[in-house]
Motif scaffolding. Structure first.
Motif, PDB file in Angstrom:
ATOM      1  N   GLN A   1      -6.084  55.269 -42.445  1.00  0.00           N
ATOM      2  CA  GLN A   1      -5.297  55.921 -41.393  1.00  0.00           C
ATOM      3  C   GLN A   1      -5.782  55.457 -40.011  1.00  0.00           C
ATOM      4  O   GLN A   1      -4.970  55.146 -39.137  1.00  0.00           O
ATOM      5  CB  GLN A   1      -5.403  57.453 -41.511  1.00  0.00           C
ATOM      6  CG  GLN A   1      -4.782  58.238 -40.372  1.00  0.00           C
ATOM      7  CD  GLN A   1      -3.273  58.031 -40.251  1.00  0.00           C
ATOM      8  OE1 GLN A   1      -2.604  57.729 -41.235  1.00  0.00           O
ATOM      9  NE2 GLN A   1      -2.745  58.171 -39.033  1.00  0.00           N
ATOM     10  N   ALA A   2      -7.083  55.378 -39.838  1.00  0.00           N
ATOM     11  CA  ALA A   2      -7.624  54.864 -38.567  1.00  0.00           C
ATOM     12  C   ALA A   2      -7.139  53.423 -38.362  1.00  0.00           C
ATOM     13  O   ALA A   2      -6.747  53.039 -37.246  1.00  0.00           O
ATOM     14  CB  ALA A   2      -9.146  54.932 -38.570  1.00  0.00           C
ATOM     15  N   ALA A   3      -7.133  52.650 -39.439  1.00  0.00           N
ATOM     16  CA  ALA A   3      -6.656  51.259 -39.341  1.00  0.00           C
ATOM     17  C   ALA A   3      -5.185  51.217 -38.968  1.00  0.00           C
ATOM     18  O   ALA A   3      -4.753  50.369 -38.167  1.00  0.00           O
ATOM     19  CB  ALA A   3      -6.898  50.540 -40.672  1.00  0.00           C
TER      20      ALA A   3
ATOM     21  N   PRO B   1       0.152  52.173 -49.061  1.00  0.00           N
ATOM     22  CA  PRO B   1       1.099  51.793 -48.014  1.00  0.00           C
ATOM     23  C   PRO B   1       0.386  51.246 -46.777  1.00  0.00           C
ATOM     24  O   PRO B   1      -0.698  51.708 -46.437  1.00  0.00           O
ATOM     25  CB  PRO B   1       1.813  53.110 -47.695  1.00  0.00           C
ATOM     26  CG  PRO B   1       0.949  54.199 -48.215  1.00  0.00           C
ATOM     27  CD  PRO B   1       0.129  53.613 -49.328  1.00  0.00           C
ATOM     28  N   GLY B   2       0.983  50.254 -46.158  1.00  0.00           N
ATOM     29  CA  GLY B   2       0.427  49.715 -44.915  1.00  0.00           C
ATOM     30  C   GLY B   2      -0.595  48.617 -45.130  1.00  0.00           C
ATOM     31  O   GLY B   2      -1.058  48.013 -44.160  1.00  0.00           O
TER      32      GLY B   2
ATOM     33  N   PHE C   1      -9.569  61.703 -39.328  1.00  0.00           N
ATOM     34  CA  PHE C   1      -8.299  61.026 -39.620  1.00  0.00           C
ATOM     35  C   PHE C   1      -7.738  61.547 -40.949  1.00  0.00           C
ATOM     36  O   PHE C   1      -8.468  61.628 -41.937  1.00  0.00           O
ATOM     37  CB  PHE C   1      -8.515  59.505 -39.708  1.00  0.00           C
ATOM     38  CG  PHE C   1      -8.989  58.892 -38.417  1.00  0.00           C
ATOM     39  CD1 PHE C   1      -8.083  58.441 -37.463  1.00  0.00           C
ATOM     40  CD2 PHE C   1     -10.345  58.802 -38.132  1.00  0.00           C
ATOM     41  CE1 PHE C   1      -8.519  57.901 -36.260  1.00  0.00           C
ATOM     42  CE2 PHE C   1     -10.800  58.268 -36.931  1.00  0.00           C
ATOM     43  CZ  PHE C   1      -9.882  57.808 -35.986  1.00  0.00           C
ATOM     44  N   ASP C   2      -6.453  61.885 -40.954  1.00  0.00           N
ATOM     45  CA  ASP C   2      -5.812  62.327 -42.204  1.00  0.00           C
ATOM     46  C   ASP C   2      -5.783  61.177 -43.202  1.00  0.00           C
ATOM     47  O   ASP C   2      -5.763  60.014 -42.805  1.00  0.00           O
ATOM     48  CB  ASP C   2      -4.363  62.755 -41.919  1.00  0.00           C
ATOM     49  CG  ASP C   2      -4.325  64.043 -41.109  1.00  0.00           C
ATOM     50  OD1 ASP C   2      -5.298  64.819 -41.183  1.00  0.00           O
ATOM     51  OD2 ASP C   2      -3.321  64.249 -40.388  1.00  0.00           O
ATOM     52  N   ALA C   3      -5.720  61.502 -44.470  1.00  0.00           N
ATOM     53  CA  ALA C   3      -5.628  60.459 -45.493  1.00  0.00           C
ATOM     54  C   ALA C   3      -4.209  59.894 -45.534  1.00  0.00           C
ATOM     55  O   ALA C   3      -3.243  60.624 -45.379  1.00  0.00           O
ATOM     56  CB  ALA C   3      -5.991  61.048 -46.849  1.00  0.00           C
ATOM     57  N   ILE C   4      -4.089  58.583 -45.751  1.00  0.00           N
ATOM     58  CA  ILE C   4      -2.756  58.010 -45.970  1.00  0.00           C
ATOM     59  C   ILE C   4      -2.349  58.337 -47.408  1.00  0.00           C
ATOM     60  O   ILE C   4      -3.170  58.715 -48.236  1.00  0.00           O
ATOM     61  CB  ILE C   4      -2.728  56.470 -45.763  1.00  0.00           C
ATOM     62  CG1 ILE C   4      -3.666  55.770 -46.751  1.00  0.00           C
ATOM     63  CG2 ILE C   4      -3.072  56.108 -44.335  1.00  0.00           C
ATOM     64  CD1 ILE C   4      -3.257  54.326 -47.004  1.00  0.00           C
TER      65      ILE C   4
END
Ligand SMILES: Cc1cc2nc3c(=O)[nH]c(=O)nc-3n(C[C@H](O)[C@H](O)[C@H](O)COP(=O)(O)OP(=O)(O)OC[C@H]3O[C@@H](n4cnc5c(N)ncnc54)[C@H](O)[C@@H]3O)c2cc1C
Ligand SMILES: Nc1ncnc2c1ncn2[C@@H]1O[C@H](COP(=O)(O)O)[C@@H](O)[C@H]1O
Lengths: 249, 320
Positions: free
Chosen positions: B27-29, B60-61, B162-165
């Motif tokens: 998420q930070a990324a 994702p991402g 940061f929330d988890a993706i």
């Protein structure tokens, strides 16, 4: 073997620092300073290695303004053999500290360098690992047990899942965690004796190291305040509030 | 292959599974990539870790999953993982290297940064821009905003910030890398890992922690029973760990684990700054302490001044 210990002068662990009104830094004027607690553990471990007959000499080094000689004298009073100050009024970042320590390692050729895992001011937790990289040595970080055996050191490490033991070939870098030992206090006669022990001083320039910073601090702010809470009178009131008001049960 | 503003994230895993913190780090990324426009790759260094690669493919991402699978990487010793990461940073032209601020990430990333001759930025809690980050200092009593002038930014991420993706929805390309040979400087000897059916502290929704007030390890089952009712994980203060009540991996605080659950219950813990540093970002805090002046009450949403030995059995009963 020779053991090098890196110690840092930091705000005393009991002080709750305040952010300056202009948000450039924390207020350090007239604040009690001390040896970083993890560095006290590092000194203690080096002294124990000497007492067990593994170490022959304990050299302490600190990088900082002349005030850090106070912490070096304390380390000498605890039992270190000699001290080295690398004099700078800047606050070098971990990378620069690691480079300076690496220059000392090249001159002194210690078989082990012990550092704290973390300085309690910057909370970086980097310098030991960086020094290990620059000196091309193995690293035993967050140590809760250190056993030297011939040309190896066995380090038990506090990791997120529990404990891990690694063996490192000497020379090696060790960083200390809280459970490694309980540091001793300096006795009055030793404090007097420490005044006559050698304390050398040199500059980053003399070591040929560029300590210019890579990071700029743009601001230092207060963390968000928590709103004041309430006292509850009983367990049932607590459970009720957690269910209805907080919605966490 | 050069991709001069892409981000490489180092996965936390145990050769079988990705650790939950990797999703927070991603998420930070993602927030960073929204600023730089660069893509995000994930590096898995391990041995017999194909299952991890399979899992990672679906994230994702993530554009590419780089897998270095080899004997030398079984225990991810920093002496062996560092050359791999340094080579990737240089050849892949990455602008940012990220890892979760776990004991693995903290062990590895400074070593990598030093060989790249760049600073390492520890424990970021916010991405301000591609070169500017917020991080706590002085046990979280201050938040520093720092700007890096280095070409490559090497960063560890405070995952509670940061929330988890999501763990599904992507379709990354898997690329294999050759594993380096072992450095020979260091070797894994053994480990004692805590086994528990409860969620890991850093991923728990509810935590109940005990301090010196618990008096002994034998009394921790009082907390466990409440934890069973709440689906909680049990933590501890440094004093409880130092006294040998419980193992080191349960320590919450400045120099232990940083947690931010929905509900944190501190039992027989005074609330020293070093303990608060590890839990004061929890959503709801409850303190149970017999001393009505204990500093823990300053951060608690709900405080109960009482003897924990009376409160815990009652709490367990009322949660049934
Ligand atoms: C370098 C450094 C790093 C540190 N890192 C950490 C860290 O990561 N995490 C951490 O937690 N600490 C850390 N500490 C330690 C910290 O400063 C405190 O010493 C520690 O948190 C105290 O633990 P405690 O609250 O359990 O014990 P105490 O401060 O002794 O508090 C015990 C509490 O229990 C209460 N109590 C006793 N009996 C009962 C009863 N029957 N019922 C109800 N209440 C009762 C008492 O009123 C008291 O408030 C660190 C310290 C240093 C110097
Ligand atoms: N200015 C300094 N002088 C001497 N040692 C230092 C200095 N800064 C950091 N260290 C050492 O590196 C350890 C970890 O610091 P840090 O990486 O800043 O968290 C400390 O515990 C010290 O052993």
């Amino acid at each position: 073997m020779k053991v090098l210990v890196a110690i840092k002068r930091v705000v005393d662990a009991n002080v709750k620092v305040r952010v300056k009104a202009d948000n450039t830094a924390v207020e350090l004027a007239n604040v009690k300073m001390a040896i970083n607690p993890f560095c006290e553990i590092a000194i203690e471990e080096a002294l124990r290695l000497r007492e067990k007959g593994h170490a022959t000499e304990v050299l302490v080094v600190s990088i900082g303004p002349d005030a850090c000689q106070e912490q070096l004298r304390t380390a000498l009073a605890l039992g270190a053999d000699r001290a080295l100050q690398i004099q700078t009024d800047e606050t070098p970042e971990s990378l620069a500290v690691a480079k300076l320590l690496n220059a000392v390692v090249e001159r002194e050729q210690p078989q082990m360098v012990i550092l704290g895992k973390q300085s309690i001011d910057g909370d970086n937790n980097q310098t030991g690992q960086m020094l290990a990289a620059l000196a091309n040595m193995p690293q035993g970080t967050f140590a809760s047990e250190v056993n030297v055996d011939g040309d190896k050191v066995y380090v038990t490490r506090e990791i997120d899942g529990g404990l891990q033991t690694v063996s490192l070939s000497l020379p090696a870098i060790v960083t200390t965690d809280l459970r490694l030992n309980e540091p001793r206090y300096a006795s009055l006669p030793n404090i007097m004796k420490a005044k006559r022990k050698p304390l050398e001083s040199m500059t980053p320039d003399e070591l040929g190291i560029d300590i210019s910073p890579r990071l700029t601090t743009l601001a230092v702010n207060n963390p968000p305040e928590r709103a004041a809470g309430v006292k509850v009178a009983s367990v049932s009131e607590l459970v009720e509030k957690l269910k209805t008001e907080a919605g966490v049960l | 292959m050069s991709n001069s503003n892409s981000i490489l994230v180092v996965a936390d895993h145990d050769n079988n599974q990705l650790k939950a913190v990797t999703m927070n780090c991603l998420q930070a990324a993602a927030e960073l990539s929204a600023k730089t426009g660069g893509s995000v790759d994930l590096l898995i260094a391990g041995s017999n870790c194909q299952a991890v690669a399979e899992q990672a493919k679906a994230l994702p991402g993530v554009t590419r999953v780089l897998v270095a699978d080899g004997e030398s990487l079984t225990h991810q010793l920093p002496e062996d993982v560092t050359p791999l990461l340094v080579a990737q940073a240089k050849e892949g032209g990455y602008s940012h290297l990220l890892a979760a601020a776990t004991t693995t990430g903290k062990n590895l990333m400074p070593r990598v940064a030093a060989l790249l001759d760049v600073a390492q930025i520890s424990d970021i809690t916010e991405v301000v821009s591609e070169d500017t980050f917020v991080r706590p200092i002085y046990a979280g009593n201050a938040l520093a905003t720092v700007q890096s002038s280095d070409a490559i930014k090497v960063i560890t991420v405070r995952t509670t910030a940061f929330d988890a993706i999501a763990s599904e929805g992507g379709s990354a390309e898997v690329v294999s890398l050759s594993a380096p040979s072992a450095s020979g400087m260091s070797a894994f000897v053994g480990e004692e890992l805590s086994v528990s059916d409860r969620p890991e502290l850093t991923a728990a929704r509810v935590i109940i922690s005990g301090g010196r007030g618990m008096q002994s390890g034998e009394n921790f089952p009082l907390l466990e029973k409440v934890a069973d009712k709440l689906g909680a994980t049990v933590g501890a203060s440094r004093a409880a760990v130092d006294a040998g009540f419980v193992p080191n991996d349960m320590q919450v605080g400045q120099t232990g684990k940083i947690v931010a659950p929905e509900l944190y219950i501190a039992v027989g813990i005074s609330g020293a700054i070093q303990h608060l540093a590890g839990m004061k970002d929890s959503r709801v805090i409850v303190a149970i302490n017999k001393d009505d002046e204990a500093p823990i009450f300053n951060v608690a949403d709900y405080g109960l001044v009482a003897d924990l030995f009376e409160v815990l059995p009652e709490l367990e009963a009322q949660l049934s």
